[in-house]
Design a protein around this motif. Structure first.
Motif, PDB file in Angstrom:
ATOM      1  N   GLU A   1     -50.863 -17.198 -36.201  1.00 58.84           N
ATOM      2  CA  GLU A   1     -51.060 -16.800 -37.595  1.00 58.84           C
ATOM      3  C   GLU A   1     -51.650 -15.395 -37.681  1.00 58.84           C
ATOM      4  N   ARG A   2     -52.569 -15.092 -36.777  1.00 52.35           N
ATOM      5  CA  ARG A   2     -53.143 -13.741 -36.765  1.00 52.35           C
ATOM      6  C   ARG A   2     -52.080 -12.715 -36.400  1.00 52.35           C
ATOM      7  N   PHE A   3     -51.220 -13.066 -35.457  1.00 55.19           N
ATOM      8  CA  PHE A   3     -50.183 -12.115 -35.039  1.00 55.19           C
ATOM      9  C   PHE A   3     -49.222 -11.837 -36.191  1.00 55.19           C
ATOM     10  N   ILE A   4     -48.816 -12.863 -36.907  1.00 57.43           N
ATOM     11  CA  ILE A   4     -47.926 -12.671 -38.056  1.00 57.43           C
ATOM     12  C   ILE A   4     -48.596 -11.787 -39.097  1.00 57.43           C
ATOM     13  N   SER A   5     -49.894 -11.985 -39.305  1.00 60.89           N
ATOM     14  CA  SER A   5     -50.636 -11.161 -40.262  1.00 60.89           C
ATOM     15  C   SER A   5     -50.706  -9.713 -39.806  1.00 60.89           C
ATOM     16  N   VAL A   6     -50.831  -9.489 -38.502  1.00 62.35           N
ATOM     17  CA  VAL A   6     -50.856  -8.124 -37.971  1.00 62.35           C
ATOM     18  C   VAL A   6     -49.497  -7.452 -38.167  1.00 62.35           C
ATOM     19  N   VAL A   7     -48.419  -8.208 -38.002  1.00 59.48           N
ATOM     20  CA  VAL A   7     -47.078  -7.669 -38.252  1.00 59.48           C
ATOM     21  C   VAL A   7     -46.982  -7.198 -39.706  1.00 59.48           C
ATOM     22  N   ALA A   8     -47.470  -8.033 -40.626  1.00 58.47           N
ATOM     23  CA  ALA A   8     -47.456  -7.665 -42.045  1.00 58.47           C
ATOM     24  C   ALA A   8     -48.305  -6.425 -42.299  1.00 58.47           C
TER      25      ALA A   8
ATOM     26  N   SER B   1     -38.418 -24.988 -37.525  1.00 61.53           N
ATOM     27  CA  SER B   1     -38.308 -25.748 -38.768  1.00 61.53           C
ATOM     28  C   SER B   1     -37.315 -25.162 -39.761  1.00 61.53           C
ATOM     29  N   GLY B   2     -36.984 -23.883 -39.592  1.00 58.75           N
ATOM     30  CA  GLY B   2     -36.097 -23.221 -40.535  1.00 58.75           C
ATOM     31  C   GLY B   2     -36.797 -22.764 -41.802  1.00 58.75           C
ATOM     32  N   LYS B   3     -38.104 -22.978 -41.904  1.00 57.50           N
ATOM     33  CA  LYS B   3     -38.862 -22.623 -43.095  1.00 57.50           C
ATOM     34  C   LYS B   3     -39.067 -21.111 -43.173  1.00 57.50           C
ATOM     35  N   GLU B   4     -38.846 -20.553 -44.367  1.00 55.81           N
ATOM     36  CA  GLU B   4     -39.049 -19.126 -44.599  1.00 55.81           C
ATOM     37  C   GLU B   4     -40.319 -18.894 -45.413  1.00 55.81           C
ATOM     38  N   THR B   5     -41.073 -17.886 -45.012  1.00 51.94           N
ATOM     39  CA  THR B   5     -42.312 -17.551 -45.703  1.00 51.94           C
ATOM     40  C   THR B   5     -42.372 -16.054 -45.955  1.00 51.94           C
ATOM     41  N   ILE B   6     -42.768 -15.660 -47.157  1.00 52.93           N
ATOM     42  CA  ILE B   6     -42.978 -14.230 -47.434  1.00 52.93           C
ATOM     43  C   ILE B   6     -44.288 -13.817 -46.774  1.00 52.93           C
ATOM     44  N   ILE B   7     -44.196 -12.938 -45.795  1.00 49.53           N
ATOM     45  CA  ILE B   7     -45.398 -12.490 -45.090  1.00 49.53           C
ATOM     46  C   ILE B   7     -45.905 -11.151 -45.610  1.00 49.53           C
ATOM     47  N   TYR B   8     -45.043 -10.447 -46.365  1.00 55.26           N
ATOM     48  CA  TYR B   8     -45.436  -9.126 -46.862  1.00 55.26           C
ATOM     49  C   TYR B   8     -44.823  -8.885 -48.229  1.00 55.26           C
ATOM     50  N   ASP B   9     -45.656  -8.453 -49.164  1.00 56.99           N
ATOM     51  CA  ASP B   9     -45.199  -8.115 -50.514  1.00 56.99           C
ATOM     52  C   ASP B   9     -45.753  -6.737 -50.858  1.00 56.99           C
ATOM     53  N   ALA B  10     -44.872  -5.746 -50.899  1.00 55.53           N
ATOM     54  CA  ALA B  10     -45.302  -4.364 -51.118  1.00 55.53           C
ATOM     55  C   ALA B  10     -46.000  -4.184 -52.460  1.00 55.53           C
ATOM     56  N   LYS B  11     -45.584  -4.931 -53.476  1.00 57.67           N
ATOM     57  CA  LYS B  11     -46.207  -4.785 -54.790  1.00 57.67           C
ATOM     58  C   LYS B  11     -47.687  -5.169 -54.741  1.00 57.67           C
TER      59      LYS B  11
END
Length: 381
Positions: free
Chosen positions: A91-98, A272-282
């Protein structure tokens, strides 16, 4: 745009780069597009533009050092805090990517900041995050950044060495240098690089392109991102980001990443095939606030806003003759100082960083201080 200060000293601070596309429209001179394209009339394809000088008509009223710093301290949603608070290493790694995507700032066609002078600094705080930058080399241009957040126990150190080249119908600036983010509470260090900046003349367009790699040795996780833009024939997509997150040891893909750095980016869980928005520029670029001076006496003479103060004031008032004169004064003074050092056999040494260079690894910048102190310039929260 605001001008802070009292007495004889004033410091011009301006709006951060944003997604609206016209943040710097008011700074452009008449016959802008025609003048901009004429700049490259006598430049040969493949030429290195590192020492290419723009006239003030094509400058926004801030230094590249300030723009570099804004990618660290100017944001709406605090993704750094999200990186630190995530429970698992994945989870931390995904957040760092964002967060890495959030540092990709939206440049605008035909305008550019000032080239920082040697020894120029930029020191800004936002809450508990303190950021300090210094121009540690002028030829070639190299900027160093050190930021610490005592509350979150986070540190990041960047070294940026842009190498712009002209290719006839476009300019590409490769951004060399190491970037590292340390989540000290978790004992994790994330290494990453930056995409290239591309300026295309026909049709007029600015975008980020190229490959970005993010890795964390402690968790064994890695990400590969590809920034791309549409071709002349419309194939591909503007501002697109696509890639994957995987385990370094097995090369097993865990998430697929896809989206656009100026809108949203999603991560798809392979299992799982689940999609999550990890980054929202707005969210990141919403309600960006102009920094303010809290301690005028604490501002160094080398502070970007102080160095370029008179040039910025002239640009904002569209007094192009005055802007050219003031810009020449800054640049002539630097040439004079360099000549004096050379005549004495002196070598300039950065005040805040230890700098090294090798052909294999390029430029590396290490901060002298363990923590960055609070700054006299503050971004309101």
């Amino acid at each position: 745009m605001v001008s802070e200060g009292n007495g004889d000293m004033k410091v011009v601070l301006t709006k951060p780069l944003s997604l609206d596309g016209d943040a710097h429209a008011d700074y452009k001179a008449p016959n802008f597009a025609q003048r901009f394209l004429s700049l490259f009339r006598n430049v040969r394809p493949g030429s290195d533009l590192t020492n290419f000088q723009l006239t003030p008509q094509f400058n926004i009223p801030k230094s590249q050092l300030q723009c570099f710093g804004e990618s660290a301290y100017s944001f709406g949603k605090n993704l750094l805090q999200q990186c630190n608070n995530a429970e698992s290493s994945l989870e931390r790694f995904i957040s760092v990517v964002a967060w890495s995507i959030s540092t990709t700032r939206p440049p605008h066609f035909g305008v550019a900041p000032y080239n920082p002078i040697l020894g120029e600094t930029h020191h800004v705080s936002r809450g508990s995050l303190n950021v300090l930058l210094e121009q540690v080399s002028h030829h070639p241009p190299v900027s160093a950044l050190h930021a610490t957040d005592d509350k979150e126990n986070i540190e990041f150190i960047w070294c940026q060495h842009p190498v712009p080249k002209f290719y006839g119908t476009r300019v590409e600036a490769e951004v060399l240098g190491k970037r590292q983010l340390k989540l000290l509470n978790h004992g994790e260090t994330y290494m990453m690089n930056s995409p290239k900046l591309m300026v295309r003349f026909f049709p007029p367009r600015v975008d980020w392109i190229g490959d970005v790699n993010i890795c964390c040795q402690e968790s064994g996780l890695e990400a590969e991102l590809c920034y791309a833009t549409s071709s002349l024939f419309g194939r591909g997509g503007l501002h697109s980001v696509k890639g994957k997150i995987y385990q370094s040891s097995s090369m097993k893909t865990l998430y697929e990443v896809e989206g656009h750095w100026n809108s949203t980016v999603k991560a798809k869980d392979i299992n799982s095939g689940k999609e999550t928005i990890i980054y929202d520029a707005k969210e990141v670029f919403s309600e960006l606030k102009i920094a303010v001076v809290e301690d005028l006496q604490g501002i160094r003479p080398t502070e970007s806003a102080a160095v370029w103060n008179e040039v910025s004031k002239a640009i904002l008032s569209k007094n192009w003759t005055k802007a050219r004169e003031e810009k020449s004064t800054v640049e002539d003074n630097q040439r004079k100082l360099a000549k004096e050092r050379n005549s004495k056999g002196e070598t300039w040494v950065p005040n805040n960083f230890t700098v090294s260079y090798s052909k294999e690894d390029g430029w590396d910048c290490s901060p002298i201080q363990e923590r960055v102190p609070p700054a006299p310039i503050v971004v309101p929260i």
